[in-house]
Every structure is written in structure tokens, then in C-alpha cells.
Design a protein around this motif. Sequence first.
Motif, PDB file in Angstrom:
ATOM      1  N   GLN A   1       0.714  -1.224  -0.146  1.00 40.67           N
ATOM      2  CA  GLN A   1       0.035   0.007   0.055  1.00 40.67           C
ATOM      3  C   GLN A   1       0.962   1.306  -0.065  1.00 40.67           C
ATOM      4  OE1 GLN A   1      -2.420  -0.610   3.369  1.00 40.67           O
ATOM      5  NE2 GLN A   1      -4.073   0.647   2.309  1.00 40.67           N
TER       6      GLN A   1
ATOM      7  N   ARG B   1      -1.759   3.641   7.712  1.00 40.37           N
ATOM      8  CA  ARG B   1      -3.232   3.185   7.233  1.00 40.37           C
ATOM      9  C   ARG B   1      -4.187   4.554   7.150  1.00 40.37           C
ATOM     10  NH1 ARG B   1      -2.631  -2.116   6.376  1.00 40.37           N
ATOM     11  NH2 ARG B   1      -1.754  -3.391   8.089  1.00 40.37           N
TER      12      ARG B   1
ATOM     13  N   PHE C   1      -3.309   6.904   4.360  1.00 35.85           N
ATOM     14  CA  PHE C   1      -3.993   6.292   3.065  1.00 35.85           C
ATOM     15  C   PHE C   1      -5.344   6.718   3.048  1.00 35.85           C
ATOM     16  CE2 PHE C   1      -0.565   2.793   3.489  1.00 35.85           C
ATOM     17  CZ  PHE C   1       0.390   3.670   3.411  1.00 35.85           C
TER      18      PHE C   1
END
Length: 415
Positions: free
Chosen positions: A58, A343, A346
Motif C-alpha cells: 500500500q 493506514r 492512506f
Amino acid sequence: MASNPSPHVLIIGGGIGGLTLGQALRKQDISFEVFERDTEANSRSQGWAILLHTVLAQLKAFLPEDMPPIETVNHLLPLDLPAQIIMYDGARPDVRVGSESTPEQPLLRANRGRLRDWLATSIPIRFGKQAVGIEENDGRVTVRFKDGTSSTGDFVVGADGKHSSVRKHLLGHRDRLRVVPIAIAAGELTVSGDEMIRQLEIAHSSYAAMAPAPPDDPSQVDVMLFTGLAQPVTNSDGKVAGGDYYWLISVADESIATERPWTAAATQEELLNWSKEMAKPLSEEFRRIVDLTPAEGMRVPPLILHDIELSSQDIPAGRVTLLGDAAHCMAPYLGEGGVIALRDSFDLAHALTKISEGGDMKHYMAAYRDTMLERGVAAVRKTRNAFGKLCSTACAPPVAFGYPTVELPKKKIVL
Ligand SMILES: Cc1cc2nc3c(=O)[nH]c(=O)nc-3n(C[C@H](O)[C@H](O)[C@H](O)COP(=O)(O)OP(=O)(O)OC[C@H]3O[C@@H](n4cnc5c(N)ncnc54)[C@H](O)[C@@H]3O)c2cc1C
């Protein structure tokens, strides 16, 4: 969707989360500034090393293509060894359980200084800007800094760590930071030659040796000694001659949750003596890193761990939000705080991109907040039990750092 005029995002805090958000916004061509209270990039140590797991694909997808390869932040370089995290029953150095980086389950242990430099690629961080106040007026947000200046934008993101000033703005006097009742001492030392080989054979990247309190002896407490390589040390030929190591000893201690915990007042000598005493239940193979540490290598004041649980009522779905430790700091025993900060970055970059494309601001900011809090609060709760649980399952947690653990036989290392 009608396009909103491109928003300007003020990111408070140039740590892992704030800079990752900055990179993800740079990729989307969304205007932003990063404000950092440190006066310059190297005004304080960035810490030692951090394990990144289950998030590497990611990270590559969300960050701009012009970033140098992420492998350059690997703490083991120039050693050609896979990252390896091992957990031991402190009395059994012969049983090695943990995770090793493989192409299917990649682990990257990043040197923290290199990671921050890497994340700062093409981002002009505004150093010396400590946020002290926030005002929201007519759909704009103004941040005031300690140096008397201010900046105005469309969104403010508190990526300013566990003592977040942005969280204090949102919660007012209701801040709920909680001290984790664990006493910690940390030591640093450089080892060379045979000792470096011995340490690498125990684990390439880091190891934790656990000594659970015997259930029939209330005078004993759970002890964990974590040891990590910050970076190898090279000689003038570029050959690895040793390594900068650090260790942290953690001991369950309710008295830490007082206004003035004893560790904050202890001298380096006292902290080292306490660490040696606490390490006694561990095998000599693990204790030796503590015994080799000089008193000047002890970190003062030592770490005090905190955690916090927020709910969606604490963060309105508006122009001021939080990410990373500012929203959900936790103890480091599961190695999740940094991964979760990534995370969050993102998800927030995704929400801001949707808003800049004309999406409904309240909808996307609420969706981000709810996902971020659900993930963060679950990790905070899981981490609260992790120290005791890790100590009592000693060397055999079924999953650690995102992947199932396996037995990894010891291998000979030649430098
Ligand atoms: C010993 C230890 C080991 C850890 N190991 C791991 C691990 O292996 N894996 C993992 O995923 N996580 C780990 N963590 C957790 C991880 O370090 C944090 O979760 C992560 O750093 C959070 O990133 P952040 O950007 O939210 O906050 P931070 O990294 O704390 O960054 C916040 C930034 O904001 C700045 N700032 C603060 N206040 C202000 C202000 N008022 N104005 C402007 N700037 C401000 C700070 O100077 C800092 O640069 C560990 C933590 C500890 C303590």
C-alpha cells in the motif's frame, strides 16, 4: 460530481503519519503544508528502528513514483540479511519463534532517521512551528504557532503525536491520555566483532526475551527485555565492524501511573542497576546486552507509555481531524502504532481526494474518522493486554507483527 476548489491542507506534525499523508497528497496534486515543532530535521534523535509489516504494498501504491526505493531505509544495510524478529522464552535461548521477511510476507525494519528523511522527499517541512491554537471561521481553519505566526487553510490534520495539540483543541479540557502501568528503562551501546555476530545470531533485527511472573509467587512480576539493532557500524572500507544496539526492559508496575513516576527521577546508574536486577530471571545470553551497557548509555528520562481511546463524538465530521498517535497512541508491544498511522494517512488522503473532486465533505470526513477510530481503538484495546499475554505465552504467540509466527532455527553468521 462538481469539483470543489482544490483544498489547502495544514498538516500539524512531520512524523511518520504526517509525512506519509503529505506524500499521498503530493501524488494527488492536493495543496498542503507540513508544520513541525522541531527546529530542524536533526534537532533530536528520531529513535532507533521501526518494524513495518503488512503495509508495504500500500505504501508503494499511495506514494509518488519519484520516491527513492523504500528498501534504502532498511536498518540492516549494508548487511545482506532478511529482517528477522524473534521471541524467546527468557529461560530457553534454544527455542526461536518469530517472523523473517520473505517475498510473500515482507517485513521491513526501518532505521527511523532514514525513514523520516525518505518520507520527507520533496516536502519542504516548515520547522520550528509548534501549533498552540486553532480557530475555525467561515469554512476556513487557522492554526496559531508558538512563534507568533499563523496559517490558514481548508483542513487541519493533527498528526502531532500522543501529546497532540490538535486533539486538545477538539477535546478541550477532557483529554483522556492514560499512563500505561509499565516501568521501562532503555539502554544504548555499540558492540563489535564477536559480540555483533552473537547478537545477529540471536536475531537479525530484534528480539524479545520474556520472563513471566511465577503464578505462585506474588512478589515476582512479568519482565520483557527487547533488544534491537538500530544500524550496523562500518569501518573505513565500508565493511560492517559492529552495530548500534538499543534495548528496553519492561516490567509491570502500577506505581508508574502517578504524577511523578520513580523512573523519571532515577539516575542513569540507578536505572542500569534496576535493569540488571530485573533481567536476572533471563538466561545469560539475553542479559549480556544489559551487562555490557555503560551507565552513560542509559536513556534519561526513560519512556513513559500512554494510550487513549476516542469515540466519534470526540471528532466532528468537519475540517479538523486527527491521525496516528494523536488519535490512538498505544504501547509498542504489538508494533502496530506506526503501521496504523500509515493506514490512517492512506484513508485520509483518499477522503481528501474525493472531497477535492466534489464529494460531500461531511460524508467523507465522517467515513474517514469512523474507519480510523474503529481500527485504532481495536488496536489500543488489544495492546492493553498484550504485555501480560506475551509474557505468559512466552515464546509462542500464534501471530505477531501481522504474520503467523514460525520456528526459525539459529544460523551461523559471518561478517
Ligand atoms: C519504543 C517504541 C517502539 C515502537 N515500535 C514500533 C514498531 O516496530 N512498529 C510500529 O508500527 N510502531 C511502533 N511504535 C509506534 C510508532 O512509533 C508510533 O505509533 C508512530 O511514530 C506514530 O506516528 P505519528 O506520525 O502519529 O506520531 P509521531 O511519530 O509521534 O510524530 C508526531 C510529530 O509531531 C510533532 N509535533 C508534536 N507536537 C507538535 C505541535 N504542537 N506542533 C507541531 N508539531 C508537533 C513531533 O515533533 C513529531 O515529529 C513504537 C513506539 C515506541 C515508543
